[in-house]
Design a protein around this motif. Structure first.
Motif, PDB file in Angstrom:
ATOM      1  N   GLN A   7     -60.042 -33.433  11.566  1.00 16.00           N
ATOM      2  CA  GLN A   7     -60.406 -34.053  10.346  1.00 16.00           C
ATOM      3  C   GLN A   7     -59.777 -35.145   9.460  1.00 16.00           C
ATOM      4  N   HIS A   8     -59.008 -33.972   8.208  1.00 16.08           N
ATOM      5  CA  HIS A   8     -58.605 -34.073   7.935  1.00 16.08           C
ATOM      6  C   HIS A   8     -57.139 -33.346   7.319  1.00 16.08           C
ATOM      7  N   VAL A   9     -55.574 -34.242   6.595  1.00 14.22           N
ATOM      8  CA  VAL A   9     -54.815 -33.426   6.512  1.00 14.22           C
ATOM      9  C   VAL A   9     -54.261 -33.539   5.237  1.00 14.22           C
ATOM     10  N   SER A  10     -54.027 -32.353   4.028  1.00 12.99           N
ATOM     11  CA  SER A  10     -54.103 -32.980   2.728  1.00 12.99           C
ATOM     12  C   SER A  10     -52.247 -31.974   2.294  1.00 12.99           C
ATOM     13  N   ILE A  11     -51.561 -31.960   1.434  1.00 14.91           N
ATOM     14  CA  ILE A  11     -51.133 -31.387   0.782  1.00 14.91           C
ATOM     15  C   ILE A  11     -51.086 -31.107  -0.681  1.00 14.91           C
ATOM     16  N   ASN A  12     -50.844 -30.256  -0.368  1.00 14.96           N
ATOM     17  CA  ASN A  12     -50.500 -29.468  -2.638  1.00 14.96           C
ATOM     18  C   ASN A  12     -49.713 -29.067  -2.803  1.00 14.96           C
ATOM     19  N   LYS A  13     -49.361 -29.455  -4.211  1.00 15.25           N
ATOM     20  CA  LYS A  13     -48.220 -28.619  -5.031  1.00 15.25           C
ATOM     21  C   LYS A  13     -49.034 -27.403  -6.040  1.00 15.25           C
ATOM     22  N   GLY A  14     -48.189 -26.378  -5.511  1.00 20.00           N
ATOM     23  CA  GLY A  14     -48.571 -25.655  -7.234  1.00 20.00           C
ATOM     24  C   GLY A  14     -47.385 -25.756  -7.951  1.00 20.00           C
ATOM     25  N   PRO A  15     -47.459 -24.986  -9.318  1.00 15.41           N
ATOM     26  CA  PRO A  15     -46.267 -25.308 -10.821  1.00 15.41           C
ATOM     27  C   PRO A  15     -45.288 -25.036  -9.826  1.00 15.41           C
ATOM     28  N   TYR A  16     -45.458 -23.827  -9.281  1.00 19.05           N
ATOM     29  CA  TYR A  16     -43.547 -23.470  -8.610  1.00 19.05           C
ATOM     30  C   TYR A  16     -43.051 -24.082  -7.279  1.00 19.05           C
ATOM     31  N   GLU A  17     -44.169 -24.310  -6.916  1.00 23.33           N
ATOM     32  CA  GLU A  17     -43.717 -24.922  -5.268  1.00 23.33           C
ATOM     33  C   GLU A  17     -42.948 -26.447  -6.163  1.00 23.33           C
ATOM     34  N   LYS A  41     -52.403 -28.789   4.249  1.00 14.51           N
ATOM     35  CA  LYS A  41     -53.784 -27.999   4.353  1.00 14.51           C
ATOM     36  C   LYS A  41     -54.248 -28.306   5.502  1.00 14.51           C
ATOM     37  N   ILE A  42     -54.922 -27.810   6.961  1.00 15.85           N
ATOM     38  CA  ILE A  42     -55.752 -28.649   8.202  1.00 15.85           C
ATOM     39  C   ILE A  42     -57.039 -28.497   8.274  1.00 15.85           C
ATOM     40  N   TYR A  43     -57.800 -28.973   8.461  1.00 11.11           N
ATOM     41  CA  TYR A  43     -59.432 -29.159   8.247  1.00 11.11           C
ATOM     42  C   TYR A  43     -59.383 -29.896   9.412  1.00 11.11           C
ATOM     43  N   THR A  44     -60.461 -29.215  10.357  1.00  7.15           N
ATOM     44  CA  THR A  44     -61.099 -29.437  11.056  1.00  7.15           C
ATOM     45  C   THR A  44     -62.543 -29.742  10.856  1.00  7.15           C
ATOM     46  N   ALA A  45     -63.117 -30.112  12.064  1.00  8.59           N
ATOM     47  CA  ALA A  45     -64.623 -30.938  11.887  1.00  8.59           C
ATOM     48  C   ALA A  45     -65.666 -28.965  12.280  1.00  8.59           C
ATOM     49  N   GLY A  46     -66.567 -29.498  10.667  1.00  3.08           N
ATOM     50  CA  GLY A  46     -67.672 -28.271  10.531  1.00  3.08           C
ATOM     51  C   GLY A  46     -67.518 -27.222   9.764  1.00  3.08           C
ATOM     52  N   SER A  47     -65.591 -28.207   8.506  1.00  2.00           N
ATOM     53  CA  SER A  47     -65.606 -26.404   8.006  1.00  2.00           C
ATOM     54  C   SER A  47     -65.173 -27.375   6.944  1.00  2.00           C
ATOM     55  N   ASP A  73     -58.382 -24.956   7.856  1.00  2.00           N
ATOM     56  CA  ASP A  73     -58.682 -23.530   8.822  1.00  2.00           C
ATOM     57  C   ASP A  73     -57.338 -22.894   9.314  1.00  2.00           C
ATOM     58  N   ILE A  74     -55.913 -24.072   8.732  1.00  2.00           N
ATOM     59  CA  ILE A  74     -54.983 -24.021   8.600  1.00  2.00           C
ATOM     60  C   ILE A  74     -54.507 -24.362   7.945  1.00  2.00           C
ATOM     61  N   LYS A  75     -53.189 -23.106   7.075  1.00  2.00           N
ATOM     62  CA  LYS A  75     -52.667 -23.314   6.115  1.00  2.00           C
ATOM     63  C   LYS A  75     -51.305 -23.218   5.922  1.00  2.00           C
ATOM     64  N   ILE A  76     -50.244 -24.037   5.650  1.00  2.00           N
ATOM     65  CA  ILE A  76     -48.866 -23.699   6.426  1.00  2.00           C
ATOM     66  C   ILE A  76     -48.356 -23.846   4.729  1.00  2.00           C
ATOM     67  N   THR A  77     -47.867 -23.029   4.362  1.00  2.00           N
ATOM     68  CA  THR A  77     -47.248 -22.994   2.977  1.00  2.00           C
ATOM     69  C   THR A  77     -45.371 -22.834   3.003  1.00  2.00           C
ATOM     70  N   GLY A  78     -44.742 -22.946   1.509  1.00  2.00           N
ATOM     71  CA  GLY A  78     -43.241 -22.800   1.766  1.00  2.00           C
ATOM     72  C   GLY A  78     -43.099 -24.330   2.679  1.00  2.00           C
ATOM     73  N   LEU A  79     -43.156 -25.294   2.733  1.00  2.00           N
ATOM     74  CA  LEU A  79     -42.437 -26.063   3.615  1.00  2.00           C
ATOM     75  C   LEU A  79     -42.017 -27.197   2.720  1.00  2.00           C
ATOM     76  N   GLN A  80     -41.053 -27.888   2.820  1.00  2.00           N
ATOM     77  CA  GLN A  80     -40.136 -28.692   2.010  1.00  2.00           C
ATOM     78  C   GLN A  80     -41.159 -30.010   1.982  1.00  2.00           C
ATOM     79  N   GLU A  81     -41.084 -30.203   1.010  1.00  2.00           N
ATOM     80  CA  GLU A  81     -41.894 -31.363   0.474  1.00  2.00           C
ATOM     81  C   GLU A  81     -42.059 -33.226   1.719  1.00  2.00           C
ATOM     82  N   ASP A  82     -40.541 -33.064   1.941  1.00  2.00           N
ATOM     83  CA  ASP A  82     -40.351 -34.288   3.241  1.00  2.00           C
ATOM     84  C   ASP A  82     -41.016 -33.723   4.556  1.00  2.00           C
ATOM     85  N   VAL A  83     -40.729 -32.377   4.497  1.00  2.00           N
ATOM     86  CA  VAL A  83     -41.431 -31.923   5.463  1.00  2.00           C
ATOM     87  C   VAL A  83     -42.772 -32.240   6.263  1.00  2.00           C
TER      88      VAL A  83
END
Length: 183
Positions: free
Chosen positions: A126-136, A145-151, A155-165
């Motif tokens: 349903q929704h995809v967001s990109i977050n960046k903490g201070p150290y990131e 962060k990947i969100y699916t219906a009803g949540s 649902d899935i949070k993939i950390t440690g990706l390069q910004e462009d990736v």
């Protein structure tokens, strides 16, 4: 529930991939997260360790009821052992994180002791967001962060990706989601 989550021992991954994902594990193109994320995770852990230690020291100074210095020493050694263990386990966990972008779904693998593989199909997203903490931000990394219906939580949070990736993955997921809605 729209996301599939499996908590399985490492030796069973091959069977899971053959039967559930209809692929042999060698054919899954796992991509590891950026190595710089280990530094980010260690900095976050160190920050929390310093904050907790500051609180403990403050309590010791305010509560001057301790009679012996050996108790302080024992507590300090136990704290240092726990922090060192936290660094070791964090490193092991991050080394085992990987994701795979496939034609119809996205997989995320994490865990060292107990390995978890999460799978989500693009048409359920349903929704995809990109977050960046201070150290990131310092290390030019991002979390997707990947969100699916009803949540309301990711649902899935993939950390440690390069910004462009992270941006490329987000764009790809949204394109796949739009294409699946047109069918």
């Amino acid at each position: 529930m729209t996301i599939q989550q499996y908590q399985i021992p490492t030796f069973a991954i091959c069977l899971l991939c053959i039967f559930k994902f209809n692929q042999n594990i060698e054919h899954i193109d796992w991509k590891t997260i950026d190595k710089k994320y280990q530094t980010v995770a260690k900095l976050v852990l160190a920050t929390y360790a310093i904050l907790i230690l500051s609180g403990i020291v403050l309590v010791f100074f305010l509560a001057d009821k301790m009679q012996t210095n050996s108790w302080y020493l024992s507590a300090g050694i136990a704290y240092l052992v726990l922090v060192a263990l936290g660094f070791i386990l964090t490193k092991k966990d991050i080394q085992n994180r990987a994701y795979a972008i496939r034609e119809r779904d996205l997989l995320f693998r994490r865990g060292w002791w107990k390995q978890t593989i999460q799978a989500v199909t693009y048409n359920k997203i349903q929704h995809v967001s990109i977050n960046k903490g201070p150290y990131e931000r310092i290390f030019k990394l991002a979390t997707i962060k990947i969100y699916t219906a009803g949540s309301s939580f990711s649902d899935i949070k993939i950390t440690g990706l390069q910004e462009d990736v992270a941006e490329q993955i987000k764009t790809f997921i949204l394109q796949q989601n739009a294409a699946s809605e047109q069918l």
